[in-house]
Design an enzyme around this catalytic site. Structure first.
Site, short mmCIF file in Angstrom:
data_model
loop_
_atom_site.label_atom_id
_atom_site.label_comp_id
_atom_site.label_asym_id
_atom_site.label_seq_id
_atom_site.Cartn_x
_atom_site.Cartn_y
_atom_site.Cartn_z
N SER A 39 1.03 -0.97 -0.10
CA SER A 39 -0.11 0.26 -0.24
C SER A 39 1.16 1.15 -0.01
CB SER A 39 -0.86 0.43 1.58
OG SER A 39 -1.42 -1.22 1.40
N THR A 40 2.42 1.31 0.84
CA THR A 40 3.33 2.57 1.13
C THR A 40 3.56 2.63 -0.15
OG1 THR A 40 3.07 1.50 3.21
CG2 THR A 40 5.03 3.03 2.38
N TYR B 8 -1.58 -11.07 2.87
CA TYR B 8 -1.44 -9.08 3.28
C TYR B 8 -3.19 -9.11 3.77
CZ TYR B 8 -0.85 -4.58 2.94
OH TYR B 8 -0.91 -3.17 3.03
N LYS C 58 0.94 -10.78 7.50
CA LYS C 58 0.71 -9.25 7.96
C LYS C 58 -0.18 -9.29 8.35
CE LYS C 58 1.94 -4.70 5.48
NZ LYS C 58 1.16 -4.07 6.10
N THR D 244 -2.91 -6.84 9.82
CA THR D 244 -2.64 -4.88 9.65
C THR D 244 -4.07 -4.99 9.91
OG1 THR D 244 -1.22 -5.11 7.73
CG2 THR D 244 -2.86 -3.06 8.44
N GLY E 260 1.59 -4.75 11.36
CA GLY E 260 0.82 -4.23 10.43
C GLY E 260 1.27 -2.74 10.94
N ASP F 210 2.24 0.28 12.35
CA ASP F 210 3.09 1.00 12.93
C ASP F 210 3.28 1.43 14.36
OD1 ASP F 210 3.52 0.18 10.74
OD2 ASP F 210 4.73 2.83 10.36
N GLU F 211 1.52 1.53 14.83
CA GLU F 211 1.17 2.52 16.12
C GLU F 211 0.50 2.08 17.43
OE1 GLU F 211 0.31 2.86 12.83
OE2 GLU F 211 -1.52 3.59 12.82
N SER G 206 5.32 1.50 6.87
CA SER G 206 5.17 2.52 6.32
C SER G 206 6.35 3.52 6.99
CB SER G 206 3.91 3.58 5.62
OG SER G 206 3.75 3.73 7.20
O1 MN9 Z 1 2.05 -1.71 5.91
C1 MN9 Z 1 0.75 0.39 6.41
N1 MN9 Z 1 -0.57 -0.30 6.19
C2 MN9 Z 1 -1.19 1.24 5.18
C3 MN9 Z 1 1.21 -0.94 6.76
O2 MN9 Z 1 -0.31 2.60 5.15
C4 MN9 Z 1 -2.01 1.50 4.76
C5 MN9 Z 1 1.09 0.75 7.96
O3 MN9 Z 1 2.61 1.19 7.67
C6 MN9 Z 1 0.60 1.95 8.15
O4 MN9 Z 1 1.03 3.29 7.45
C7 MN9 Z 1 0.71 2.66 9.69
C8 MN9 Z 1 0.05 4.09 9.61
O5 MN9 Z 1 -0.81 3.90 9.95
O6 MN9 Z 1 0.53 1.71 10.55
#
Ligand code: MN9
Length: 294
Positions: free
Chosen positions: A48-49, A137, A165, A167, A189, A191-192, A208
């Protein structure tokens, strides 16, 4: 378990010029920055990033090639090849194999409400045609596709499917997955939510914000390993001040602006349309975020 694929992976950002073409020099800088300054274990290319769902097949191939050419064998490389076109996805997977990628990953097919049998068939088609291990994913918030715990088990019966992964913010599910599928690679997935995911013993993280905040993320991983939970929480709080500010300002454009401030300065760093361009105000805010939180 593929031990070699554990660890911290940046979901690779891709800079584009005004016309939406890849800024190759800038991309190479971002790759080196991730390896040398962020000290990540690997790169997740085409996620996605990487704005992968906004670009055509030729451009996806170009990015896969540049990433391998620049990273060589310095870090592990996972190619995200999934989309909604299984024939194209197989071609991308074959290219990833040819180039020497360490694994592939594919997003769950989306938009149409596919049955689970169809989803399973999609992955079987990929793994039957691509000679690389596969990481599913799963990102229901963007795809609308929810795979249940037992359904994941059905996918993992395919021995080429070696990981996920994850998320998702569902920590009950993450804990159940960890207990049930001990030999499967599970990546955090979001980061927060890295710290709580590590408490549930994920094997790694793909995200990302590690492009710009990889050192702090590594600190969180090390702190949990050393059972220093206070330190892990402190670093997650710091990271989340950063991530919250980035999300408010516009995720990928802000990350790219920060990369420029971190020294990736060749060429243009736009996103693909219809993602917008930072206003002067947002650009200024990116600078403030960089100065305050990094
Ligand atoms: O790959 C990322 N998801 C998206 C995982 O970009 C949709 C995350 O790294 C998020 O960008 C990140 C911020 O919400 O956690």
């Amino acid at each position: 378990m593929r031990e070699d694929l554990k660890g911290l992976f940046s979901a690779l950002l891709v800079p584009f010029d005004k016309n939406g073409e890849v800024n190759e020099e800038g991309l190479r800088q971002i790759i080196r920055h991730n390896i040398e300054n962020m000290k990540v274990d690997g790169l997740y290319v085409g996620g996605s990033t990487g704005e992968n769902f906004l670009i055509d097949e030729q451009t996806k191939k170009q990015i896969l090639k540049i990433a391998k050419d620049e990273a060589k064998d310095d870090v592990k490389l996972i190619a995200q090849i999934g989309g909604n076109n299984v024939y194209e996805d197989i071609r991308l997977g074959k290219l990833a194999k040819e180039l020497g990628y360490d694994a592939v990953s594919a997003v769950t097919p989306f938009y149409y409400p596919f049955s689970f049998e169809e989803v399973k068939e999609y992955y079987n088609d990929l793994t039957n045609n691509i000679d690389l291990d596969m990481i599913v994913y799963s990102i229901p918030v963007l795809t609308g596709v929810h795979i249940g715990i037992d359904q994941f088990g059905e996918l993992f019966e395919n021995e080429r499917i070696i990981g996920v992964k994850f998320t998702q913010a569902d920590f009950f599910m993450l804990e159940r997955m960890r207990k049930k599928y001990k030999d499967v690679l599970i990546y955090s997935g979001f980061d927060e939510m890295l710290y709580p995911a590590l408490i549930y013993n994920v094997d790694g993280a793909i995200g990302s914000t590690y492009n710009v905040n990889g050192i702090r993320a590594r600190g969180i991983m090390d702190a949990v390993k050393n059972e220093d939970m206070k330190e892990a929480l402190r670093l997650q709080h710091e990271s989340n001040d950063l991530i919250e500010a980035i999300l408010e300002n516009g995720l990928y454009p802000t990350l790219k602006a920060i990369l420029q401030l971190q020294g990736c300065d060749k060429g243009e760093f736009f996103s693909r349309k219809p993602m917008g361009v930072l206003t002067e105000e947002q650009r200024q805010r990116s600078k403030e975020i960089f100065e305050k939180y990094l």
